[in-house]
Scaffold this motif. Sequence first.
Motif, PDB file in Angstrom:
ATOM      1  N   ASN A 197       0.716  -1.167   0.059  1.00 30.40           N
ATOM      2  CA  ASN A 197       0.171   0.086  -0.019  1.00 30.40           C
ATOM      3  C   ASN A 197       0.728   1.250  -0.011  1.00 30.40           C
ATOM      4  O   ASN A 197       0.251   2.370   0.044  1.00 30.40           O
ATOM      5  N   GLY A 198       2.210   1.062  -0.148  1.00 34.82           N
ATOM      6  CA  GLY A 198       3.043   2.174  -0.186  1.00 34.82           C
ATOM      7  C   GLY A 198       3.678   2.593   1.077  1.00 34.82           C
ATOM      8  O   GLY A 198       4.555   3.544   1.355  1.00 34.82           O
ATOM      9  N   ASP A 199       3.406   2.061   2.451  1.00 35.82           N
ATOM     10  CA  ASP A 199       3.834   2.589   3.461  1.00 35.82           C
ATOM     11  C   ASP A 199       5.328   2.067   3.629  1.00 35.82           C
ATOM     12  O   ASP A 199       5.585   0.916   3.026  1.00 35.82           O
ATOM     13  N   MET A 200       6.103   2.872   4.039  1.00 36.57           N
ATOM     14  CA  MET A 200       7.699   2.796   4.089  1.00 36.57           C
ATOM     15  C   MET A 200       7.926   2.524   5.535  1.00 36.57           C
ATOM     16  O   MET A 200       7.859   3.074   6.453  1.00 36.57           O
ATOM     17  N   TYR A 201       9.134   1.423   5.661  1.00 36.31           N
ATOM     18  CA  TYR A 201       9.706   1.063   6.749  1.00 36.31           C
ATOM     19  C   TYR A 201      10.968   1.402   6.650  1.00 36.31           C
ATOM     20  O   TYR A 201      11.548   1.031   5.797  1.00 36.31           O
ATOM     21  N   PHE A 202      11.723   1.948   7.829  1.00 35.58           N
ATOM     22  CA  PHE A 202      13.308   2.242   7.738  1.00 35.58           C
ATOM     23  C   PHE A 202      13.907   2.360   8.963  1.00 35.58           C
ATOM     24  O   PHE A 202      13.126   2.567   9.998  1.00 35.58           O
ATOM     25  N   GLY A 203      14.885   2.094   9.140  1.00 40.98           N
ATOM     26  CA  GLY A 203      15.719   2.364  10.321  1.00 40.98           C
ATOM     27  C   GLY A 203      16.380   3.890  10.308  1.00 40.98           C
ATOM     28  O   GLY A 203      16.632   4.381   9.209  1.00 40.98           O
TER      29      GLY A 203
ATOM     30  N   CYS B 200       6.483   5.319   8.001  1.00 42.67           N
ATOM     31  CA  CYS B 200       5.797   6.428   7.297  1.00 42.67           C
ATOM     32  C   CYS B 200       4.450   5.954   6.665  1.00 42.67           C
ATOM     33  O   CYS B 200       4.804   5.215   5.425  1.00 42.67           O
ATOM     34  N   GLN B 201       3.507   5.945   7.091  1.00 43.70           N
ATOM     35  CA  GLN B 201       2.204   5.756   6.275  1.00 43.70           C
ATOM     36  C   GLN B 201       2.114   6.465   4.994  1.00 43.70           C
ATOM     37  O   GLN B 201       2.469   7.742   5.185  1.00 43.70           O
ATOM     38  N   TYR B 202       1.302   5.863   4.054  1.00 42.85           N
ATOM     39  CA  TYR B 202       1.548   6.500   2.613  1.00 42.85           C
ATOM     40  C   TYR B 202      -0.063   6.816   2.369  1.00 42.85           C
ATOM     41  O   TYR B 202      -0.742   5.802   2.131  1.00 42.85           O
ATOM     42  N   LYS B 203      -0.367   8.068   2.486  1.00 42.46           N
ATOM     43  CA  LYS B 203      -1.897   8.282   2.329  1.00 42.46           C
ATOM     44  C   LYS B 203      -1.866   9.508   1.180  1.00 42.46           C
ATOM     45  O   LYS B 203      -1.468  10.532   1.407  1.00 42.46           O
TER      46      LYS B 203
ATOM     47  N   ASP C 268       1.819  -7.276   2.753  1.00 42.46           N
ATOM     48  CA  ASP C 268       0.480  -6.991   3.470  1.00 42.46           C
ATOM     49  C   ASP C 268       0.825  -6.489   5.024  1.00 42.46           C
ATOM     50  O   ASP C 268      -0.145  -6.454   5.929  1.00 42.46           O
ATOM     51  N   GLN C 269       1.965  -6.371   5.532  1.00 35.79           N
ATOM     52  CA  GLN C 269       2.626  -5.836   6.747  1.00 35.79           C
ATOM     53  C   GLN C 269       1.984  -6.801   7.629  1.00 35.79           C
ATOM     54  O   GLN C 269       1.866  -6.320   9.091  1.00 35.79           O
ATOM     55  N   SER C 270       1.875  -7.974   7.565  1.00 33.61           N
ATOM     56  CA  SER C 270       1.462  -9.162   8.498  1.00 33.61           C
ATOM     57  C   SER C 270       2.606  -9.559   9.529  1.00 33.61           C
ATOM     58  O   SER C 270       2.377 -10.153  10.728  1.00 33.61           O
TER      59      SER C 270
ATOM     60  N   TYR D  23       5.165 -10.007  14.385  1.00 31.68           N
ATOM     61  CA  TYR D  23       3.821 -10.310  13.702  1.00 31.68           C
ATOM     62  C   TYR D  23       2.871  -9.270  14.049  1.00 31.68           C
ATOM     63  O   TYR D  23       2.630  -8.701  15.379  1.00 31.68           O
ATOM     64  N   ASN D  24       2.093  -8.678  13.048  1.00 29.96           N
ATOM     65  CA  ASN D  24       1.200  -7.676  13.204  1.00 29.96           C
ATOM     66  C   ASN D  24      -0.205  -8.200  13.445  1.00 29.96           C
ATOM     67  O   ASN D  24      -0.961  -8.747  12.804  1.00 29.96           O
ATOM     68  N   GLN D  25      -0.567  -7.860  14.664  1.00 30.66           N
ATOM     69  CA  GLN D  25      -1.906  -8.621  15.143  1.00 30.66           C
ATOM     70  C   GLN D  25      -3.117  -7.533  15.446  1.00 30.66           C
ATOM     71  O   GLN D  25      -2.936  -6.744  16.489  1.00 30.66           O
ATOM     72  N   ASN D  26      -3.780  -7.038  14.564  1.00 25.21           N
ATOM     73  CA  ASN D  26      -4.743  -6.145  14.664  1.00 25.21           C
ATOM     74  C   ASN D  26      -4.351  -4.797  14.998  1.00 25.21           C
ATOM     75  O   ASN D  26      -4.643  -4.202  15.757  1.00 25.21           O
TER      76      ASN D  26
END
Length: 216
Positions: A59-65, A80-83, A111-113, A134-137
């Motif tokens: 969905n375009g969200d970026m993860y980084f150190g 950083c979420q991408y909206k 899917d960021q799971s 893990y991403n839980q809800n």
Amino acid sequence: DGKALYFMSNRPLKDGDPVQDYTDIWKVTISKNGLSTPVHLDAPVNSAKDEYYPTVADNGDMYFGSTRDGGRGGSDIYRCQYKDGKYLPAENLGDAINSEFHEYEAYIAPDQSYIIYNSSRPNGLKNLDFYISYNQNGIWTKARKLPAPISSDSIDWSPKVTPDGKYFYFSSTRSKDQAIPAKAENAEQFDLRLQSANNGYSDIYIVDFKVIRDLK
């Protein structure tokens, strides 16, 4: 989708500027005509401190150190979420992911799971290992170290999962060679060993991702 490449660089922001003393995240787009001119990502992705190893979800969200102010240690992992075509303020992923040590080079599932990343806890960069959460809800589980033989007593880094989710690739300085050879070597034999796989200078490894999936 294969239409963009994100990378880190300490290159000058514009011609004539000095080389930066920290790394930022840049982007090039990919088309049938080749690569575009690199574009510097402004705040909130980049800051006046180091930004490392960007990875992007579907969905375009970026993860980084980043070593930006306000973190828990030398380097933390942020999102950083991408909206609506722009990045929202950087979010520290919190105590479930980050520690007082170094965390960076995350691989985020499309899917960021789940997220797999490097951490230097507790023995510093000489013993870099893989952790998974893990991403839980919308809540990240407490990260745990991936066990041997995935993590090792050497430096393990650069976690990547193939787009089909079947294989896990990584780099490692692990070595099967003894520090002292079992028998004397001539110069040619010594050079061959130094230039071969499992020489401790880092190799690329592959694991069936089912091994990691079954750990859950």
